[in-house]
Scaffold this active site. Structure first.
Site, PDB file in Angstrom:
ATOM      1  N   ASP A 239       0.845  -1.197   0.000  1.00  0.00           N
ATOM      2  CA  ASP A 239       0.000   0.000   0.000  1.00  0.00           C
ATOM      3  C   ASP A 239       0.885   1.253   0.000  1.00  0.00           C
ATOM      4  OD1 ASP A 239      -2.309   1.874   0.996  1.00  0.00           O
ATOM      5  OD2 ASP A 239      -3.280  -0.057   0.695  1.00  0.00           O
TER       6      ASP A 239
ATOM      7  N   ASP B 246      -6.150   4.735  -5.699  1.00  0.00           N
ATOM      8  CA  ASP B 246      -6.816   5.472  -4.628  1.00  0.00           C
ATOM      9  C   ASP B 246      -7.107   6.914  -5.050  1.00  0.00           C
ATOM     10  OD1 ASP B 246      -7.822   5.858  -2.077  1.00  0.00           O
ATOM     11  OD2 ASP B 246      -6.060   5.028  -1.077  1.00  0.00           O
TER      12      ASP B 246
ATOM     13  N   ASP C  57     -12.655   2.458   4.827  1.00  0.00           N
ATOM     14  CA  ASP C  57     -11.437   2.380   5.636  1.00  0.00           C
ATOM     15  C   ASP C  57     -11.754   1.812   7.017  1.00  0.00           C
ATOM     16  OD1 ASP C  57      -9.736   3.225   3.718  1.00  0.00           O
ATOM     17  OD2 ASP C  57      -9.497   5.275   4.471  1.00  0.00           O
TER      18      ASP C  57
HETATM   19  C1  GLA Z   1      -6.836   5.545   1.802  1.00  0.00           C
HETATM   20  C2  GLA Z   1      -7.254   4.111   1.551  1.00  0.00           C
HETATM   21  C3  GLA Z   1      -6.511   3.177   2.487  1.00  0.00           C
HETATM   22  C4  GLA Z   1      -5.020   3.355   2.291  1.00  0.00           C
HETATM   23  C5  GLA Z   1      -4.628   4.810   2.484  1.00  0.00           C
HETATM   24  C6  GLA Z   1      -3.182   5.045   2.103  1.00  0.00           C
HETATM   25  O1  GLA Z   1      -7.275   5.987   3.035  1.00  0.00           O
HETATM   26  O2  GLA Z   1      -8.637   3.965   1.676  1.00  0.00           O
HETATM   27  O3  GLA Z   1      -6.904   1.849   2.256  1.00  0.00           O
HETATM   28  O4  GLA Z   1      -4.683   2.919   1.004  1.00  0.00           O
HETATM   29  O5  GLA Z   1      -5.420   5.685   1.695  1.00  0.00           O
HETATM   30  O6  GLA Z   1      -2.790   6.345   2.248  1.00  0.00           O
END
Ligand code: GLA
Length: 661
Positions: free
Chosen positions: A298, A410, A480
């Site tokens: 990520d 994202d 999230d």
């Molecule tokens: C967003 C996404 C998370 C993660 C963060 C990384 O909040 O929803 O899953 O990838 O960004 O900064």
């Protein structure tokens, strides 16, 4: 009086033409906004036409389209209304094309491709509201006279409202009553408007609205709207959901959505920004041992990205974290025997980045005004072709020779400072829409250039969970908030509209990072099973008894995933409504197998068992519940109910697997 445009049922209504309900089109060449299109011709044909630069449902062998052409003599415009019928799925899609056949520029100030006038108003409206970490909360209220609406001005469909509404009978339940469902295959600002009008009728409009949309058409140019879809169910709200699920799964989502998705281990909640080669190779080894299919790296992997204050825009490998470079690191991950995915946020830039220092004009901003930061970042101008070309280039370079199987795309803030360096003063009102078109162009390019790559969309969780994004990616991270109990209502809301296979859902560590709640590992597994299923925790640090459960959970996913992906979804009991327990199920199309999930959110005294009434079974068939000997008819399980034996404690759960006996 009944011929007055103000009371007549319309297929498309025009501002300033005597229909005083909310209108579908406001357009003119002379600045008045007034038009009056009249019927000229129509034709029907098999299949459908492509929508230029926009996602749209794919035709199947039964798809048919009606095209109605209208003309407005004053502006010289032609308006084509398209109705595409997906008869098997009870879906009609609607979009419009406006062609400027006149000699002057025409300005469109409102565009709503779907109008439906329903000759009754004794209806209730279902819609969803939410916020970050708390998406898709169900609300249902009687229609009243006046305008009711949901919409977004955030440039993405948003955490706050989804571009879906339904109108149903006041008494409609999951199985009974009429329900009209509406959705928009679009991922930007939108408006769904409903008016209970003077004739006790109801007007429904779905489209781009007017506040965040205007568009100037030069002579000879044309504009194609996104498509809106509607469905009808005479058998309750559940049937409406299943119509949308079938349609989105078969005709909107890419064909990979029909295949099993990999079980991923994502690094976000496990490490946040603290990642490097050593840590992640440990993860890869553990992941393989545990039975995961893929490691997803990520946020935090690229240059200067050690927190959320810097780095977005600089998509270069980070040699401090990956000393031999990205390609070599990924090779080592692959050598452990698992696949590899990576996170990107292409639409954004931190002011603290080389990209912003070189090109401040590439961020959305209004000359002379200080742009608003959100999560320390600004939005790149996706309406500017130079920005799109730059991004294509930089990603091509950075990922050249890197063996990637999966992208998580994202988008972590809404659009503000709606000004584009690339657009003339006259065309600034086009920015919201052109932004979405630019973003679609990039997504389209990614999925066509790299067809083997699995794309997951995300927008701080579910801020862009819509049919437009699902056209490109077969899964979207739905929140999230990974707490299993919070997820019950988020996933229930999402699944009222979208198929389960599209919902990104992971097992995470406890106490949960969003709400601090501790739930049994087993329950976390069952809840994630309703979506894509994966993990988001440090496998090397979780309690041994949790880790020991993972191989079993992964096996459970493989055992049930075909059913979850392809079966019909039924809501049985909603914790958001009853405050005690939740129950839902998936039933195989031929009704020979079903899987029900029961979660006892709060335990109650003197309750030795809980009766649940299953749904979706064949009343005539005999069924056995896995682990039990009794044979029940479907009729009994649905109408006399099944007693879920006492579960001791809060947040406890059971999976109930039923097969034809
Ligand atoms: C967003 C996404 C998370 C993660 C963060 C990384 O909040 O929803 O899953 O990838 O960004 O900064």
């Amino acid at each position: 009086e009944h011929n007055s445009p103000d009371v007549f049922a319309q297929e498309c209504s025009f501002y300033g033409s005597g229909d005083f309900r909310p209108n579908a089109l406001r357009l003119s060449a002379d600045g008045t906004g007034v038009s009056d299109f009249v019927y000229k011709s129509h034709r029907t044909f098999r299949g459908r036409l492509a929508l230029d630069g926009l996602p749209a449902a794919r035709a199947d062998e039964n798809t048919q389209t009606l095209e109605v052409t209208l003309v407005d003599t004053v502006s010289g415009c032609r308006l084509k209304l398209y109705y595409t019928v997906f008869a098997e799925l009870d879906i009609i899609s609607r979009y419009m094309v406006i062609e400027n056949g006149g000699e002057h520029k025409v300005r469109i100030d409102k565009c709503m491709p779907l109008t439906l006038d329903i000759p009754r108003s004794d209806l209730e409206m279902i819609s969803f509201y939410g916020r970050h970490n708390k998406e898709l909360n169900f609300q249902r209220a009687p229609l009243h006279h006046g305008i009711q609406s949901v919409g977004s001005k955030r440039g993405a469909t948003s955490h706050h409202y989804n571009p879906f509404i339904a109108l149903c009978d006041r008494k409609a339940t999951e199985e009974k009553g009429e329900a009209y469902g509406f959705n928009f295959v679009y991922s930007g600002s939108f408006l769904d408007e409903v008016e209970g009008d003077q004739t006790n009728g109801t007007r429904v409009l779905v489209g781009l609205g007017s506040e965040c949309f205007s568009y100037t058409l030069g002579a000879g140019e044309s504009f194609c709207s996104p498509e809106a879809v509607m469905t009808y169910s005479a058998n309750g709200i559940g049937h409406m959901s299943r119509n949308f699920h079938g349609f989105i799964r078969n005709n909107v989502m890419p064909s990979v959505s029909l295949e099993p998705h990999p079980v991923v281990l994502n690094t976000w909640e496990a490490c946040y920004f603290r990642i490097n080669e050593e840590i992640l190779l440990d993860f890869a080894r553990e992941a393989k041992k545990t039975g995961f299919d893929m490691l997803v790296m990520d946020d935090g992997w690229f240059r200067k990205r050690n927190n959320d204050r810097a780095g977005l825009g600089d998509w270069f490998e980070n040699r401090e974290k990956f000393p031999d470079g990205l390609a070599s690191f990924v090779k080592k991950v692959k050598a452990e025997g698992i696949k590899f995915g990576i996170w990107v946020e292409p639409e954004m830039v931190n002011p603290d980045s080389d990209l912003y220092r070189a090109h401040p004009e590439w961020a959305l901003r209004v000359e002379g005004r200080e742009p608003l930061l959100s999560r320390h970042q600004l939005v790149l101008d996706m309406a500017n072709d130079e920005v799109i070309d730059y991004l294509i280039n930089i990603f091509d370079k950075t990922f050249e020779g890197v063996d990637i199987d999966y992208f998580k795309w994202d988008m972590n803030r809404p659009l503000a400072d709606i000004g584009s360096y690339a657009l003339s003063a006259e065309c600034q009102g086009e920015l919201y829409h052109r932004y979405v078109l630019g973003m679609y162009r990039l997504q389209e390019r990614l999925v066509t250039e790299f067809p083997h790559i699995l794309l997951e969309n995300c927008s701080g969780g579910g801020a862009r969970f819509d049919a437009g994004m699902l056209y490109y990616s077969p899964q979207i991270w739905c929140s999230d908030d990974t707490d299993a109990i919070e997820r019950l209502s988020i996933q229930e809301g999402t699944a009222l509209i979208y198929p389960l296979s599209a919902m990104g859902a992971h097992v995470s560590d406890c106490p949960n990072h969003t709400v601090g709640r501790t739930t049994p590992f087993e329950t976390r597994g069952y809840v994630a099973l309703a979506g894509t299923f994966g993990y988001e925790l440090d496998v090397t640090k979780i309690p041994e008894e949790d880790r020991a459960m993972i191989p079993e959970q992964v096996a459970m996913y493989h055992k049930y995933n075909d059913l979850v992906r392809e079966g019909d979804y039924y809501r049985i009991a909603s914790y958001s409504e009853n405050r005690y327990f939740d129950c839902y199920g998936v039933v195989k199309k031929d009704k020979t197998e079903a899987l029900y999930t029961f979660v006892q959110v709060l335990s109650r005294p003197n309750y030795h068992s809980r009766r649940v009434f299953f749904k979706g079974l064949d009343p005539e068939k005999n069924y056995k519940i896995e682990g039990e000997e009794t044979v029940y008819t479907g009729d009994v399980l649905m109408n006399a109910g099944y007693l879920v034996q006492n579960l001791w404690g809060d947040f406890k759960s059971r999976l109930i697997h039923i097969v034809e006996a």
